[in-house]
Design an enzyme around this catalytic site. Structure first.
Site: not given
Length: 278
Positions: A154, A158
Site C-alpha cells: 500500500y 501510494k
C-alpha cells in the site's frame, strides 16, 4: 491561478461506487457538475448514479486493463464535450508483511492503486488539455508521507502515486492543466475492512488487524469529499485531510528518518498480522 468552474462542466471520478468517490459524486452533483462515474462494481455504481440529479454516465471498468480504460475514455469523451476535472478515488488495501505477501499479491495492489491511476490520467489528458482550464486530483494517502510496517504494497503504491502526481504537475507547468494530490488519514470508507490481506495470514488475525486500523479512522467520507472538491476547485497541489494527516506531515518533515518511533506504538495492533488469536 483562477478557481476551476465545475458546474455545467464534466468531472470524471474513479472509484465512484463507494467511499470517497461516491461522496465526491454526490457533492458535485448537488453543485451542478456533470459526471462520468467509473468503477468495476456495476451494481453499486448504478445505485450511486440513480441518486444524482445531474447529467451522469456510468462506465464499468477494471482499471488494471489498459485497453478497457482507453476504450472507456473514448466513450466518456464522446458523451461529455466539456471535461475539465479528473478525480481518482479508486483504490484498495492489502494487509501483510513482506514474508507473508506473494509477488502476485503486491503486483495486484500496485496495478489497482498506481497503474490504474496512471492509465486513466494518460487516457484522459488530451481531453483535459482541450479545456480552457482543467485540474487533475489524485488521491494519495497519509501513507504516501509515512510508510508503516505491515503495509509495504500500500505504501509502495501510494508513494508512487505521490511521485507521479508531482512529476506530472511539473511536466504540465505552464499549460492549462494543473495537478494536485490529496493525503487523507483515517476516512471511514470501509477500505481496510473490505480490502485484501495476504493469503498466508490467518483470516481471524487479519480481521483483528483490520478492525484495529478501522478504529483509528475518524473522518467521515462527506467531510473528506468536501476537502477534495475544494482542493479541485482551488487547484491545490497538496491537501491534507484529517488532523492525523496534518500531524504526520509535520512529523515526517521534522524527523524524516525517525518518525516511525512515534508512530509504532499507536499502530502496533493494526500492523500485527502474525500473533495468533488466543
Amino acid at each position: 491561478m483562477r478557481p476551476l468552474a465545475l458546474a455545467r462542466n464534466t468531472t470524471v471520478i474513479t472509484g465512484a461506487a463507494s467511499g470517497m468517490g461516491a461522496a465526491v459524486a454526490r457533492l458535485l452533483a448537488a453543485e451542478g457538475a456533470h459526471l462520468a462515474l467509473v468503477d468495476h462494481n456495476a451494481e453499486a455504481l448504478h445505485a450511486v448514479a440513480s441518486e444524482l440529479d445531474t447529467t451522469v454516465t456510468t462506465h464499468i471498468v477494471d482499471l488494471r486493463d489498459d485497453d478497457a480504460v482507453f476504450a472507456a475514455v473514448d466513450a466518456i469523451t464522446a458523451a461529455h464535450p466539456r471535461i475539465n476535472a479528473l478525480i481518482t478515488c479508486a483504490g484498495s488495501s492489502m494487509l501483510g508483511n513482506l514474508d507473508q505477501l506473494t509477488m502476485e499479491e503486491m503486483r495486484w495492489l500496485t496495478d489497482v492503486n498506481l497503474w490504474g491511476t496512471v492509465s486513466i490520467t494518460k487516457a484522459l489528458l488530451p481531453a483535459l488539455r482541450a479545456a480552457p482550464s482543467a485540474h487533475i486530483t489524485h488521491l494519495a494517502s497519509v501513507y504516501a508521507l509515512a510508510a508503516p510496517a505491515g503495509r509495504i504494497p500500500y505504501a509502495l503504491s501510494k508513494y508512487a502515486v505521490r511521485g507521479f502526481s508531482e512529476a506530472l504537475r511539473h511536466e504540465l507547468e505552464g499549460t492549462s492543466v494543473s495537478v494536485g494530490a490529496i493525503y487523507p488519514a483515517g476516512v471511514r470508507t470501509g477500505i481496510i475492512l473490505h480490502g485484501r490481506y495476504a493469503a498466508a495470514i490467518d483470516p481471524e488475525v487479519a480481521t483483528r488487524a483490520a478492525a484495529a486500523q478501522a478504529q483509528m479512522y475518524h473522518t467521515e467520507p462527506a467531510d473528506a469529499a468536501a476537502r477534495i472538491v475544494q482542493a479541485t476547485v482551488r487547484r491545490r497541489a497538496r491537501t491534507m485531510v484529517g488532523r492525523e494527516a496534518r500531524l504526520i506531515d509535520v512529523l515526517t518533515r521534522l524527523s524524516p528518518s525517525g518518525y516511525w518511533k512515534v508512530m509504532r506504538r499507536p499502530l502496533r495492533e493494526a500492523i500485527d498480522t502474525t500473533t495468533p488469536i488466543a
